[in-house]
Design a protein around this motif. Structure first.
Motif, PDB file in Angstrom:
ATOM      1  N   ILE A 453       0.840  -1.327  -0.009  1.00 32.34           N
ATOM      2  CA  ILE A 453      -0.017  -0.002  -0.207  1.00 32.34           C
ATOM      3  C   ILE A 453       0.871   1.198  -0.039  1.00 32.34           C
ATOM      4  O   ILE A 453       0.702   2.285  -0.757  1.00 32.34           O
ATOM      5  N   THR A 454       1.886   1.147   0.758  1.00 30.11           N
ATOM      6  CA  THR A 454       2.979   2.464   1.079  1.00 30.11           C
ATOM      7  C   THR A 454       3.584   2.667  -0.386  1.00 30.11           C
ATOM      8  O   THR A 454       3.677   3.961  -0.733  1.00 30.11           O
ATOM      9  N   SER A 455       4.171   1.499  -0.770  1.00 27.18           N
ATOM     10  CA  SER A 455       5.011   1.831  -1.914  1.00 27.18           C
ATOM     11  C   SER A 455       4.227   2.095  -3.337  1.00 27.18           C
ATOM     12  O   SER A 455       4.434   2.776  -4.215  1.00 27.18           O
ATOM     13  N   MET A 456       2.806   1.741  -3.118  1.00 25.01           N
ATOM     14  CA  MET A 456       1.865   1.692  -4.425  1.00 25.01           C
ATOM     15  C   MET A 456       1.663   3.498  -4.313  1.00 25.01           C
ATOM     16  O   MET A 456       1.477   4.124  -5.312  1.00 25.01           O
ATOM     17  N   ARG A 457       1.124   3.846  -3.192  1.00 31.43           N
ATOM     18  CA  ARG A 457       0.934   5.312  -3.004  1.00 31.43           C
ATOM     19  C   ARG A 457       2.052   6.235  -3.441  1.00 31.43           C
ATOM     20  O   ARG A 457       1.574   7.317  -4.027  1.00 31.43           O
ATOM     21  N   ILE A 458       3.016   5.721  -3.120  1.00 37.09           N
ATOM     22  CA  ILE A 458       4.211   6.632  -3.458  1.00 37.09           C
ATOM     23  C   ILE A 458       4.558   6.715  -5.167  1.00 37.09           C
ATOM     24  O   ILE A 458       4.898   7.777  -5.366  1.00 37.09           O
ATOM     25  N   ILE A 459       4.311   5.503  -5.607  1.00 39.82           N
ATOM     26  CA  ILE A 459       4.342   5.353  -7.038  1.00 39.82           C
ATOM     27  C   ILE A 459       3.375   6.306  -7.851  1.00 39.82           C
ATOM     28  O   ILE A 459       3.680   6.974  -8.567  1.00 39.82           O
ATOM     29  N   MET A 460       2.041   6.357  -7.194  1.00 37.98           N
ATOM     30  CA  MET A 460       1.097   7.318  -7.606  1.00 37.98           C
ATOM     31  C   MET A 460       1.065   8.665  -7.042  1.00 37.98           C
ATOM     32  O   MET A 460       0.456   9.649  -7.669  1.00 37.98           O
ATOM     33  N   GLY A 461       2.187   8.995  -6.373  1.00 38.05           N
ATOM     34  CA  GLY A 461       2.351  10.487  -5.762  1.00 38.05           C
ATOM     35  C   GLY A 461       1.138  10.836  -4.715  1.00 38.05           C
ATOM     36  O   GLY A 461       1.170  12.062  -4.554  1.00 38.05           O
ATOM     37  N   GLU A 462       0.460   9.882  -4.219  1.00 38.81           N
ATOM     38  CA  GLU A 462      -0.369  10.090  -3.132  1.00 38.81           C
ATOM     39  C   GLU A 462       0.250  10.469  -1.619  1.00 38.81           C
ATOM     40  O   GLU A 462      -0.534  10.926  -1.049  1.00 38.81           O
TER      41      GLU A 462
END
Length: 588
Positions: A453-462
């Motif tokens: 969840i954390t890494s995916m949000r970083i990729i999306m810029g969230e």
């Protein structure tokens, strides 16, 4: 009588050299006169038994009348119900600029590779006759039983693979980041057993799939994962359908669907099982699967478990796939000629052994024409491909809804474990009830879910930063730079220029071990891949790094070893212009 080794050598040499000699000396091949070749003619009664009925005004295929008598290239002629096959009209596929390279092996290298491998086999058989270490387990006192294990497989592992066994399964004691710490070990009996020396070696990591560098023991991913352990524990010890679903799993699936641009997603605790245990829920007996010949073992296992009919097409060859689909639609199932229940195309986004990228736009066009379903495995492309890191669909600009089943894993770009399937709500709801992985497998560990969840949000810029975009662009520049530098050295690499996986061809079985050991002595850790994981003629070193600094040092060492170990196999003209990294801000 010839021995099995001699027979194998004969057919191997024949399969490799016969087409090359034929092309070289322009040998005439006797073929029938084209005027003597006639179309296959069948009476109406036989065709009706196969589900095809001819009429004057049209053709009925399994109860459906098609105007003008055309059925995907099959046309009726005359009042007597006689049919003649016509070639299928070509599908207009826009050719894309090819950035792939699969340079053939030089002839002398092919000869030496075959000779070297069979010499290893012969020495192995001689070794087996005179040396049988006591540490080797063997089946005894089982009268009347056939051997439980395959004899050749045991021979290969003991007397061929053992010679390079120290280059595989190297234990590490650190995170697989830009640097990795290896535990040193030695062997006193030529690879039969190993002993730890108690020392460690810090090496540059060119062998893992930590594409975006999220496999870290510090930073936001590690901190949030620690909090998840405090809130949910390390494991739930239950399946998703019983007590294994927690709010963190629901959040993970919503985040995954939002990241991929699909309606819904379902996640699993193991990437391999995501393929092996879900494909049998989607296809069964009476279904046809068109599978790329380079598909991963997890896909192959899932297809075998499903009971569906599997037909293989050439790797990334759209003509081969088109012919397969055309014949499947026209002729239906063998013997009965009934239409297939469903046709499923199974491909990968990035092929981890070849470094190639699937031709997704062409496949989508073919699947729409033949009304087939598409199963896309994005284990190595999610997070690593496309301007937003959303895989090959993002890379090509293809609508994710054009892919019926999007599959991927969290073990590469996200630095965690597990896998997912994304698609329509109907598909995901069906899998929640019918998937063996959802019904019987343990739920994903909460800290692993939080890492994703954390890494995916970083990729999306969230997270409010551009860190994710920085890592994605850095990976793209590194991959291109690394390949071009190797090409300039005269080293053969396979695959697509934009692929994060870079297979470096060394061909010979013994040379794989030499390259891996030489790089390890210079504190560079790489992965060697050889037969049977690859074709006998295509042994390779598979390299990758998310840091330019690591690549610079590795390239210096590889160039130093290119002449010493003989790695300059390429016969293509070498670029003369200097290779530029590709951006002014060289990110580290």
């Amino acid at each position: 009588m010839m021995s099995p080794i001699a027979i194998e050598m004969y057919y191997s040499f024949k399969a490799y050299f016969e087409p090359r000699l034929r092309d070289t000396f322009r040998l005439r091949i006797m073929t029938p006169n084209p005027r003597q070749l006639h179309s296959r003619v069948e009476p109406t009664s036989n065709m009706a038994a196969d589900g095809i009925k001819c009429r004057k005004a049209g053709v009925t295929l399994n109860g459906k009348v098609h105007a003008n008598g055309n059925i995907n290239g099959v046309k009726s002629h005359g009042p007597n119900g006689i049919t003649q096959e016509k070639p299928e009209p070509e599908v207009k596929i826009k050719p894309s600029k090819s950035k792939e390279s699969f340079e053939p092996v030089p002839l002398i290298t092919a000869v030496l590779t075959y000779l070297g491998f069979y010499m290893l086999m012969v020495l192995g058989y001689v070794n087996q006759l005179f040396i049988t270490p006591k540490a080797i387990a063997s089946e005894k006192n089982r009268p009347g039983y056939v051997p439980l294990y395959d004899s050749f497989e045991q021979f290969y592992l003991r007397y061929v693979y053992r010679r390079v066994r120290d280059c595989w399964n190297m234990p590490i004691c650190s995170v697989p980041g830009a640097w990795v710490t290896l535990k040193d070990r030695i062997t006193r009996d030529y690879g039969w057993t190993f002993e730890f020396t108690g020392t460690k070696t810090k090496c540059l990591n060119l062998g893992s799939y930590n594409y975006l560098g999220f496999a870290e023991n510090t930073g936001p991913c590690a901190e949030t994962s620690i909090e998840a352990i405090k809130n949910y524990g390390i494991s739930l010890c239950s399946t998703r359908q019983e007590l294994g679903t927690q709010p963190i799993h629901v959040e993970l699936e919503k985040t995954t669907a939002r990241f991929l641009g699909t309606e819904d997603a379902i996640t699993f605790g193991m990437g391999f099982a995501t393929n092996a245990l879900n494909i049998p829920s989607l296809v069964s007996t009476g279904c046809l699967v068109a599978s790329d010949e380079r598909n991963h073992a997890s896909l192959i296992l899932g297809l075998r478990l499903s009971g569906a009919t599997i037909r293989v097409f050439k790797h990334n060859n759209m003509k081969s796939l088109r012919n397969l689909l055309h014949n499947a639609v026209v002729y239906g199932q063998p013997r009965t000629r009934k239409p297939w229940k469903k046709i499923l195309i199974v491909v990968e986004g990035v092929y981890s052994m070849e470094g190639s990228i699937v031709h997704l736009p062409e496949i989508v066009e073919l699947k729409k024409k033949y009304k087939a379903y598409l199963y896309l495995d994005e284990a190595h492309s999610t997070g690593a491909m496309g301007p937003r890191g959303r895989g090959v669909a993002d890379y090509y600009g293809v609508d994710p809804k054009d892919v019926d089943i999007l599959m991927g894993t969290f073990t590469k770009s996200f630095g965690s474990a597990g896998g997912y399937i994304a698609g329509s709500k109907e598909l995901i709801n069906y899998l929640r009830i019918n998937s063996h992985a959802a019904c019987y497998a343990s739920s994903m560990s909460p800290p692993c879910a939080q890492q994703i969840i954390t890494s995916m949000r970083i990729i999306m810029g969230e997270d409010g930063t551009s860190e994710g975009q920085r890592r994605i662009s850095q990976l793209a520049r590194n991959s291109l730079y690394f390949r071009r530098r190797l090409r300039k050295m005269g080293v053969i690499t396979y695959g697509h220029e934009d692929s994060p996986v870079v297979p470096l061809l060394v061909y010979m079985h013994s040379k794989i071990g030499s390259v891996v050991r030489a790089l390890r002595e210079r504190k560079i850790a790489v992965v060697g891949v050889g037969f049977p994981a690859t074709p006998l003629m295509e042994g390779r070193i598979r390299v990758y790094s998310d840091r330019k600094l690591c690549q610079q040092k590795a390239l210096e060492v590889i160039e130093e070893m290119a002449d010493y170990l003989g790695l300059r196999y390429s016969q293509l003209p070498r670029p003369t212009e200097p290779v530029i990294y590709g951006a002014e801000d060289e990110l580290e």
